[in-house]
Design a protein around this motif. Structure first.
Motif, PDB file in Angstrom:
ATOM      1  N   ILE A 291      -8.756  -3.029  -7.070  1.00 53.70           N
ATOM      2  CA  ILE A 291      -8.713  -2.448  -5.723  1.00 53.70           C
ATOM      3  C   ILE A 291      -7.397  -2.782  -5.042  1.00 53.70           C
ATOM      4  CG2 ILE A 291      -9.767  -2.518  -3.420  1.00 53.70           C
ATOM      5  CD1 ILE A 291     -12.474  -3.115  -4.917  1.00 53.70           C
ATOM      6  N   HIS A 292      -6.994  -4.039  -5.089  1.00 49.08           N
ATOM      7  CA  HIS A 292      -5.818  -4.517  -4.357  1.00 49.08           C
ATOM      8  C   HIS A 292      -4.502  -3.996  -4.943  1.00 49.08           C
ATOM      9  CE1 HIS A 292      -3.336  -7.181  -1.980  1.00 49.08           C
ATOM     10  NE2 HIS A 292      -2.797  -7.674  -3.086  1.00 49.08           N
ATOM     11  N   ARG A 293      -4.397  -3.943  -6.247  1.00 48.56           N
ATOM     12  CA  ARG A 293      -3.132  -3.553  -6.880  1.00 48.56           C
ATOM     13  C   ARG A 293      -3.179  -2.150  -7.497  1.00 48.56           C
ATOM     14  NH1 ARG A 293       0.736  -7.159  -7.285  1.00 48.56           N
ATOM     15  NH2 ARG A 293       1.699  -6.098  -9.028  1.00 48.56           N
ATOM     16  N   ASP A 294      -4.228  -1.863  -8.278  1.00 49.81           N
ATOM     17  CA  ASP A 294      -4.259  -0.600  -9.023  1.00 49.81           C
ATOM     18  C   ASP A 294      -4.457   0.620  -8.128  1.00 49.81           C
ATOM     19  OD1 ASP A 294      -3.958  -2.270 -11.175  1.00 49.81           O
ATOM     20  OD2 ASP A 294      -5.939  -1.913 -12.031  1.00 49.81           O
TER      21      ASP A 294
ATOM     22  N   GLY B 205       1.140   4.599  -0.991  1.00 56.41           N
ATOM     23  CA  GLY B 205       1.666   4.627   0.371  1.00 56.41           C
ATOM     24  C   GLY B 205       0.634   4.995   1.420  1.00 56.41           C
ATOM     25  N   PHE B 206      -0.238   5.960   1.112  1.00 59.80           N
ATOM     26  CA  PHE B 206      -1.243   6.373   2.072  1.00 59.80           C
ATOM     27  C   PHE B 206      -2.230   5.246   2.353  1.00 59.80           C
ATOM     28  CE2 PHE B 206      -5.418   8.332   3.025  1.00 59.80           C
ATOM     29  CZ  PHE B 206      -5.088   8.893   4.270  1.00 59.80           C
ATOM     30  N   PHE B 207      -2.748   4.598   1.301  1.00 61.22           N
ATOM     31  CA  PHE B 207      -3.676   3.486   1.487  1.00 61.22           C
ATOM     32  C   PHE B 207      -2.996   2.297   2.171  1.00 61.22           C
ATOM     33  CE2 PHE B 207      -6.788   4.652  -2.191  1.00 61.22           C
ATOM     34  CZ  PHE B 207      -7.282   5.684  -1.421  1.00 61.22           C
ATOM     35  N   ASP B 208      -1.705   2.087   1.859  1.00 60.97           N
ATOM     36  CA  ASP B 208      -0.962   1.002   2.513  1.00 60.97           C
ATOM     37  C   ASP B 208      -0.879   1.230   4.025  1.00 60.97           C
ATOM     38  OD1 ASP B 208      -0.592  -0.148   0.045  1.00 60.97           O
ATOM     39  OD2 ASP B 208       1.552   0.295  -0.071  1.00 60.97           O
ATOM     40  N   TRP B 209      -0.913   2.475   4.445  1.00 60.05           N
ATOM     41  CA  TRP B 209      -0.927   2.810   5.873  1.00 60.05           C
ATOM     42  C   TRP B 209      -2.354   2.782   6.428  1.00 60.05           C
ATOM     43  CZ3 TRP B 209      -3.388   7.200   7.883  1.00 60.05           C
ATOM     44  CH2 TRP B 209      -3.198   7.406   9.250  1.00 60.05           C
TER      45      TRP B 209
ATOM     46  N   PHE C  41      -5.527   1.500   5.202  1.00 60.49           N
ATOM     47  CA  PHE C  41      -6.450   0.364   5.157  1.00 60.49           C
ATOM     48  C   PHE C  41      -6.118  -0.756   6.148  1.00 60.49           C
ATOM     49  CE2 PHE C  41      -7.816   2.074   0.913  1.00 60.49           C
ATOM     50  CZ  PHE C  41      -9.107   2.364   1.322  1.00 60.49           C
ATOM     51  N   PRO C  42      -4.849  -1.074   6.405  1.00 64.57           N
ATOM     52  CA  PRO C  42      -4.604  -2.049   7.477  1.00 64.57           C
ATOM     53  C   PRO C  42      -5.127  -1.562   8.839  1.00 64.57           C
ATOM     54  CG  PRO C  42      -2.702  -1.939   6.061  1.00 64.57           C
ATOM     55  CD  PRO C  42      -3.629  -0.814   5.641  1.00 64.57           C
ATOM     56  N   LEU C  43      -5.055  -0.259   9.089  1.00 65.58           N
ATOM     57  CA  LEU C  43      -5.624   0.290  10.333  1.00 65.58           C
ATOM     58  C   LEU C  43      -7.135   0.149  10.368  1.00 65.58           C
ATOM     59  CD1 LEU C  43      -3.802   3.692  11.000  1.00 65.58           C
ATOM     60  CD2 LEU C  43      -3.736   1.625  12.397  1.00 65.58           C
ATOM     61  N   MET C  44      -7.788   0.424   9.242  1.00 67.05           N
ATOM     62  CA  MET C  44      -9.250   0.417   9.190  1.00 67.05           C
ATOM     63  C   MET C  44      -9.840  -0.959   9.468  1.00 67.05           C
ATOM     64  SD  MET C  44     -10.280   3.503   8.634  1.00 67.05           S
ATOM     65  CE  MET C  44      -8.961   3.983   9.718  1.00 67.05           C
ATOM     66  N   ARG C  45      -9.111  -2.009   9.219  1.00 63.48           N
ATOM     67  CA  ARG C  45      -9.628  -3.363   9.453  1.00 63.48           C
ATOM     68  C   ARG C  45      -9.157  -3.945  10.781  1.00 63.48           C
ATOM     69  NH1 ARG C  45      -6.300  -7.487   8.961  1.00 63.48           N
ATOM     70  NH2 ARG C  45      -7.936  -8.929   8.347  1.00 63.48           N
ATOM     71  N   ASN C  46      -8.363  -3.191  11.512  1.00 63.06           N
ATOM     72  CA  ASN C  46      -7.811  -3.669  12.777  1.00 63.06           C
ATOM     73  C   ASN C  46      -8.808  -3.419  13.912  1.00 63.06           C
ATOM     74  OD1 ASN C  46      -6.392  -3.722  15.311  1.00 63.06           O
ATOM     75  ND2 ASN C  46      -4.491  -3.641  14.143  1.00 63.06           N
TER      76      ASN C  46
ATOM     77  N   ARG D  75       0.026  -7.221   2.715  1.00 62.11           N
ATOM     78  CA  ARG D  75      -0.012  -6.031   3.570  1.00 62.11           C
ATOM     79  C   ARG D  75      -0.335  -6.372   5.022  1.00 62.11           C
ATOM     80  NH1 ARG D  75      -2.820  -3.945  -1.370  1.00 62.11           N
ATOM     81  NH2 ARG D  75      -1.346  -2.499  -2.307  1.00 62.11           N
ATOM     82  N   VAL D  76      -1.004  -7.500   5.234  1.00 61.85           N
ATOM     83  CA  VAL D  76      -1.361  -7.971   6.577  1.00 61.85           C
ATOM     84  C   VAL D  76      -1.229  -9.489   6.579  1.00 61.85           C
ATOM     85  CG1 VAL D  76      -2.966  -6.064   7.060  1.00 61.85           C
ATOM     86  CG2 VAL D  76      -3.830  -8.195   6.082  1.00 61.85           C
ATOM     87  N   HIS D  77      -1.254 -10.065   7.783  1.00 63.04           N
ATOM     88  CA  HIS D  77      -1.267 -11.529   7.901  1.00 63.04           C
ATOM     89  C   HIS D  77      -2.538 -12.053   7.247  1.00 63.04           C
ATOM     90  CE1 HIS D  77      -0.684 -15.484   9.538  1.00 63.04           C
ATOM     91  NE2 HIS D  77      -1.894 -15.429  10.094  1.00 63.04           N
ATOM     92  N   CYS D  78      -2.419 -13.063   6.444  1.00 63.30           N
ATOM     93  CA  CYS D  78      -3.560 -13.552   5.668  1.00 63.30           C
ATOM     94  C   CYS D  78      -4.573 -14.318   6.497  1.00 63.30           C
ATOM     95  CB  CYS D  78      -3.064 -14.428   4.522  1.00 63.30           C
ATOM     96  SG  CYS D  78      -4.383 -14.966   3.416  1.00 63.30           S
ATOM     97  N   GLY D  79      -4.148 -15.142   7.379  1.00 59.86           N
ATOM     98  CA  GLY D  79      -5.084 -15.974   8.126  1.00 59.86           C
ATOM     99  C   GLY D  79      -5.364 -17.269   7.392  1.00 59.86           C
ATOM    100  N   THR D  80      -5.932 -18.209   8.108  1.00 55.08           N
ATOM    101  CA  THR D  80      -6.154 -19.531   7.532  1.00 55.08           C
ATOM    102  C   THR D  80      -7.616 -19.806   7.241  1.00 55.08           C
ATOM    103  OG1 THR D  80      -6.301 -20.465   9.747  1.00 55.08           O
ATOM    104  CG2 THR D  80      -4.134 -20.518   8.677  1.00 55.08           C
ATOM    105  N   GLY D  81      -8.499 -18.947   7.698  1.00 51.84           N
ATOM    106  CA  GLY D  81      -9.933 -19.177   7.516  1.00 51.84           C
ATOM    107  C   GLY D  81     -10.373 -18.976   6.081  1.00 51.84           C
TER     108      GLY D  81
END
Length: 187
Positions: A16-19, A23-27, A29-34, A101-107
């Motif tokens: 999922i993460h690499r394969d 470009g479209f998913f890179d744009w 999916f970060p929006l979808m989790r925001n 692709r996004v800030h990872c976080g520490t949790g």
């Protein structure tokens, strides 16, 4: 057996993460989790409930807040510290495989609070509104699924984190949805 599950989880994560990377998913999916991206939807739900259902709408919103609070409390405050699973984006053993692709976080990673909360909210809303509006079922499930999948795609959760979060959220949403229907006659 645990090793086999972890190996499967890592393999599925990398698929999922690499394969799936493009470009479209890179744009997308970060929006979808925001959380800010979904703010208009949350505002719409609040306004809709108050406008259409008045006092009962406030009750729906209260139950929705309870649903979210339960999901966040159970996933983030109770289970995550107890399990202590490192996020894939913070795991030094696979750091060379991670696309940031996004800030990872520490949790911690397990379970995904995003998946828990979105499935809990979706299931609650489905139980509340399905009798009046049948399309809420596929729309709600698709919304929760896309948010959960985005967590894996951006590299902050393993697939099992989101699967368990979805199951936990479903249970919470079913509980609060059932509670809503049981208490509804008294409001």
């Amino acid at each position: 057996m645990i090793t086999n599950i972890q190996e499967f989880d890592l393999e599925l994560f990398l698929k999922i993460h690499r394969d799936m990377s493009n470009g479209f998913f890179d744009w997308l999916f970060p929006l979808m989790r925001n959380r800010f991206f979904w703010a208009p939807l949350y505002l719409f739900i609040i306004i809709f409930c108050i406008r259409e259902f008045k006092k009962r709408g406030l009750y729906i919103i209260g139950m929705l807040l309870l649903t979210f609070g339960m999901g966040d409390l159970i996933a983030s405050r109770l289970i995550k510290p107890f399990i202590g699973r490192i996020r894939p984006c913070n795991d030094f053993q696979i750091s060379n495989l991670i696309i940031h692709r996004v800030h990872c976080g520490t949790g911690y990673s397990f379970p995904s609070a995003h998946a828990t909360n979105h499935f809990a909210i979706a299931i609650f809303l489905i139980l509340v509104f399905y009798s009046r509006w049948k399309p809420i079922l596929p729309i709600g499930l698709a919304w929760a699924f896309i948010v959960s999948l985005s967590q894996v795609y951006v590299g902050v959760h393993y697939p099992i984190d989101t699967i368990v979060g979805a199951a936990l959220g479903t249970a919470i949403g079913m509980f609060t949805g059932t509670l809503y229907h049981k208490l509804q006659p008294y409001i």
